[in-house]
Design a protein around this motif. Structure first.
Motif, mmCIF file in Angstrom:
data_model
loop_
_atom_site.group_PDB
_atom_site.id
_atom_site.type_symbol
_atom_site.label_atom_id
_atom_site.label_comp_id
_atom_site.label_asym_id
_atom_site.label_seq_id
_atom_site.Cartn_x
_atom_site.Cartn_y
_atom_site.Cartn_z
ATOM 1 N N ALA A 199 -9.920 2.571 8.041
ATOM 2 C CA ALA A 199 -8.605 2.700 7.401
ATOM 3 C C ALA A 199 -8.631 3.735 6.284
ATOM 4 N N PHE A 200 -9.807 3.939 5.691
ATOM 5 C CA PHE A 200 -9.917 4.870 4.564
ATOM 6 C C PHE A 200 -10.216 6.305 5.007
ATOM 7 N N ASP A 201 -10.362 6.506 6.311
ATOM 8 C CA ASP A 201 -10.763 7.824 6.812
ATOM 9 C C ASP A 201 -9.602 8.801 6.955
ATOM 10 N N HIS A 202 -8.384 8.340 6.748
ATOM 11 C CA HIS A 202 -7.224 9.206 6.924
ATOM 12 C C HIS A 202 -6.948 10.026 5.661
ATOM 13 N N GLU A 203 -6.117 11.038 5.796
ATOM 14 C CA GLU A 203 -5.761 11.901 4.666
ATOM 15 C C GLU A 203 -4.621 11.263 3.864
ATOM 16 N N TRP A 204 -4.948 10.202 3.168
ATOM 17 C CA TRP A 204 -3.942 9.505 2.378
ATOM 18 C C TRP A 204 -3.491 10.378 1.204
ATOM 19 N N PRO A 205 -2.216 10.289 0.831
ATOM 20 C CA PRO A 205 -1.737 11.072 -0.319
ATOM 21 C C PRO A 205 -2.364 10.567 -1.611
ATOM 22 N N ASP A 206 -2.569 11.471 -2.535
ATOM 23 C CA ASP A 206 -3.133 11.120 -3.833
ATOM 24 C C ASP A 206 -2.001 10.710 -4.770
ATOM 25 N N THR A 207 -1.314 11.685 -5.307
ATOM 26 C CA THR A 207 -0.128 11.410 -6.118
ATOM 27 C C THR A 207 1.031 12.222 -5.543
ATOM 28 N N ALA A 208 2.230 11.857 -5.947
ATOM 29 C CA ALA A 208 3.416 12.491 -5.385
ATOM 30 C C ALA A 208 3.406 13.997 -5.624
ATOM 31 N N GLY A 209 3.829 14.719 -4.622
ATOM 32 C CA GLY A 209 3.891 16.172 -4.769
ATOM 33 C C GLY A 209 4.584 16.796 -3.582
ATOM 34 N N GLU A 210 5.188 17.915 -3.777
ATOM 35 C CA GLU A 210 5.922 18.575 -2.713
ATOM 36 C C GLU A 210 4.992 19.008 -1.576
ATOM 37 N N GLU A 211 3.696 19.222 -1.878
ATOM 38 C CA GLU A 211 2.785 19.730 -0.875
ATOM 39 C C GLU A 211 2.413 18.666 0.162
ATOM 40 N N TRP A 212 2.696 17.405 -0.120
ATOM 41 C CA TRP A 212 2.342 16.334 0.829
ATOM 42 C C TRP A 212 3.616 15.820 1.483
ATOM 43 N N ARG A 247 4.481 5.098 -1.977
ATOM 44 C CA ARG A 247 5.215 4.625 -0.800
ATOM 45 C C ARG A 247 4.419 4.782 0.488
ATOM 46 N N TRP A 248 3.655 5.867 0.595
ATOM 47 C CA TRP A 248 3.001 6.192 1.857
ATOM 48 C C TRP A 248 1.505 5.907 1.811
ATOM 49 N N ARG A 249 1.123 4.915 1.033
ATOM 50 C CA ARG A 249 -0.286 4.560 0.902
ATOM 51 C C ARG A 249 -0.402 3.049 0.742
ATOM 52 N N TYR A 250 -1.579 2.518 0.933
ATOM 53 C CA TYR A 250 -1.849 1.102 0.697
ATOM 54 C C TYR A 250 -1.956 0.851 -0.813
ATOM 55 N N SER A 251 -1.917 -0.399 -1.189
ATOM 56 C CA SER A 251 -1.989 -0.788 -2.601
ATOM 57 C C SER A 251 -3.429 -1.058 -3.026
ATOM 58 N N PRO A 252 -3.744 -0.860 -4.302
ATOM 59 C CA PRO A 252 -5.010 -1.402 -4.809
ATOM 60 C C PRO A 252 -4.919 -2.931 -4.795
ATOM 61 N N THR A 253 -6.002 -3.605 -5.116
ATOM 62 C CA THR A 253 -6.032 -5.065 -5.074
ATOM 63 C C THR A 253 -4.876 -5.674 -5.860
ATOM 64 N N ALA A 254 -4.171 -6.576 -5.198
ATOM 65 C CA ALA A 254 -3.059 -7.279 -5.848
ATOM 66 C C ALA A 254 -3.625 -8.362 -6.753
ATOM 67 N N ALA A 255 -3.817 -8.026 -8.005
ATOM 68 C CA ALA A 255 -4.346 -8.964 -8.997
ATOM 69 C C ALA A 255 -3.497 -8.808 -10.249
ATOM 70 N N TYR A 256 -2.611 -9.756 -10.470
ATOM 71 C CA TYR A 256 -1.601 -9.557 -11.503
ATOM 72 C C TYR A 256 -1.895 -10.282 -12.810
ATOM 73 N N GLY A 257 -3.165 -10.648 -13.010
ATOM 74 C CA GLY A 257 -3.558 -11.227 -14.285
ATOM 75 C C GLY A 257 -4.284 -10.193 -15.124
ATOM 76 N N ASN A 258 -4.793 -10.614 -16.264
ATOM 77 C CA ASN A 258 -5.565 -9.732 -17.153
ATOM 78 C C ASN A 258 -4.847 -8.411 -17.448
ATOM 79 N N ASN A 259 -3.528 -8.511 -17.656
ATOM 80 C CA ASN A 259 -2.692 -7.354 -18.000
ATOM 81 C C ASN A 259 -2.612 -6.301 -16.900
ATOM 82 N N GLU A 260 -3.004 -6.659 -15.687
ATOM 83 C CA GLU A 260 -2.865 -5.736 -14.557
ATOM 84 C C GLU A 260 -1.388 -5.606 -14.223
ATOM 85 N N VAL A 261 -0.898 -4.400 -14.178
ATOM 86 C CA VAL A 261 0.512 -4.150 -13.897
ATOM 87 C C VAL A 261 0.629 -3.120 -12.786
#
Length: 357
Positions: free
Chosen positions: A208-221, A281-295
């Motif tokens: 799943a991690f082998d694809h060219e996932w987008p890094d941050t938003a940008g017109e080039e992607w 929007r076009w990528r998976y999420s990091p671990t869903a852990a909403y404690g310890n001030n994770e936002v």
């Protein structure tokens, strides 16, 4: 005699792991959860999903109360269960902050850490036909915690269990989330080498991690230029699939006290910080852990994600909802603590296949 394997669930939370087993033909016969708001959420969600309550009811209390030195209740229930079904199992994920690198890290001596041993003691006492033990990767990878984990496995071996373990990543099962957890499966059957961890794996060997996932938003992607990236692992796919804007929990999110400034300065996909990670929007999420001030911040809106969006990231069916009477803190805590539904379903599928149930 019941045609379904009966399952006793411990540390149940809102029941994400349980739902994975229920969808594979197991019957949840008993539910243990010490935190009352979580247990009420469990009951609410099952009512909405038209799933009947457990035949042996709910235990709203400490799992330590179920050990033989404190009560004979569990022994009586297990005796009845074994007369009712050919297969009886335990499933549970003891609270994990004491083994988490980002948590308390107190290990086996922490109040939560001790519960892992209590759960194993209960398994050894009651001798279910099979069990699932789920916990954070720190229990498996951190040296001092791994020593404790090995001690637990020795206890189980002494009680007659054959075990197999795997460090899974939920994304392997089609969950839009990078989330590693250690899963230990045990049985009194000697053919444990036949257990197939890969039965429901959709993206093996970290593919799943082998694809060219987008890094941050940008017109080039541009999404259209990457047709081979699996859409089912994208947050936007799940937001649409679960119709998060019309979900009963769509308006359940924290409003920042400091206003919108911080949310407006973080670009889409920037998850470099420990907290205030803006999803993409076009990528998976990091671990869903909403404690310890994770936002986690919505990909394009200037706000934190909603409960309905968090449930989607945990791959729950869109019909799954939490009660409005629940506090926001408890909502996000139970969502973050839960086993992602598709991962739970995949694990349950492997267990069912092994048991021939």
């Amino acid at each position: 005699m019941s045609t379904k394997p009966l399952v006793f669930s411990f540390f149940s939370g809102a029941g994400f792991l349980d739902l994975g087993f229920e969808k594979n033909g197991f019957e949840i016969a008993y539910v243990n959860e010490i935190h009352t708001p979580f247990l009420e959420a469990y009951k609410h969600s099952r009512l909405k999903l038209n799933i009947p309550p457990p035949k042996y009811g709910y235990h709203n209390g400490d799992i330590g109360e179920l050990l033989s030195k404190n009560s004979n209740t569990m022994a009586d229930l297990m005796k009845n269960a074994k007369l009712s079904s050919d297969l009886v199992g335990f499933i549970g994920g003891p609270p994990c902050p004491d083994f988490s690198v980002g948590g308390k890290n107190k290990g086996e001596n922490g109040e939560n850490g001790k519960l892992s041993k209590t759960y194993v003691q209960l398994i050894c006492e009651q001798k279910p036909d099979f069990f699932i033990f789920e916990n954070v990767k720190g229990l498996y990878r951190t040296a001092k915690h791994r020593a404790f984990f090995d001690t637990l496995k020795k206890m189980l071996a002494k009680a007659g269990y054959k075990c197999t373990e795997r460090l899974i990543n939920s994304i392997e099962y089609g969950v839009p989330q990078d989330r590693e957890r250690i899963i230990l499966f045990g049985t009194r059957d000697k053919g444990i080498e036949k257990f197939n961890w890969n039965l429901d794996i959709k993206f093996p060997d970290r593919s799943a991690f082998d694809h060219e996932w987008p890094d941050t938003a940008g017109e080039e992607w541009n999404l259209l230029n990457h047709p081979n990236i699996p859409r089912e692992l994208m947050i936007e796919h799940w937001f649409k699939n679960n119709d998060v804007t019309n979900h009963p929990n769509s308006l359940d999110y924290f409003t920042p006290r400091a206003g919108l400034v911080k949310f407006q300065t973080i670009v889409e996909g920037d998850v470099s910080r420990k907290s205030y990670k803006r999803l993409h929007r076009w990528r998976y999420s990091p671990t869903a852990a909403y404690g310890n001030n994770e936002v986690h911040i919505h990909p394009i809106l200037p706000r934190r994600i909603s409960v309905s969006e968090a449930l989607a990231i945990q791959s729950l069916p869109k019909e799954f909802e939490l009660p409005e009477s629940m506090s926001l803190t408890n909502m996000f805590k139970t969502v973050g603590n839960g086993v992602p539904f598709l991962a739970a379903k995949g694990i349950a599928s492997s267990v069912k296949d092994f048991l021939g149930a």
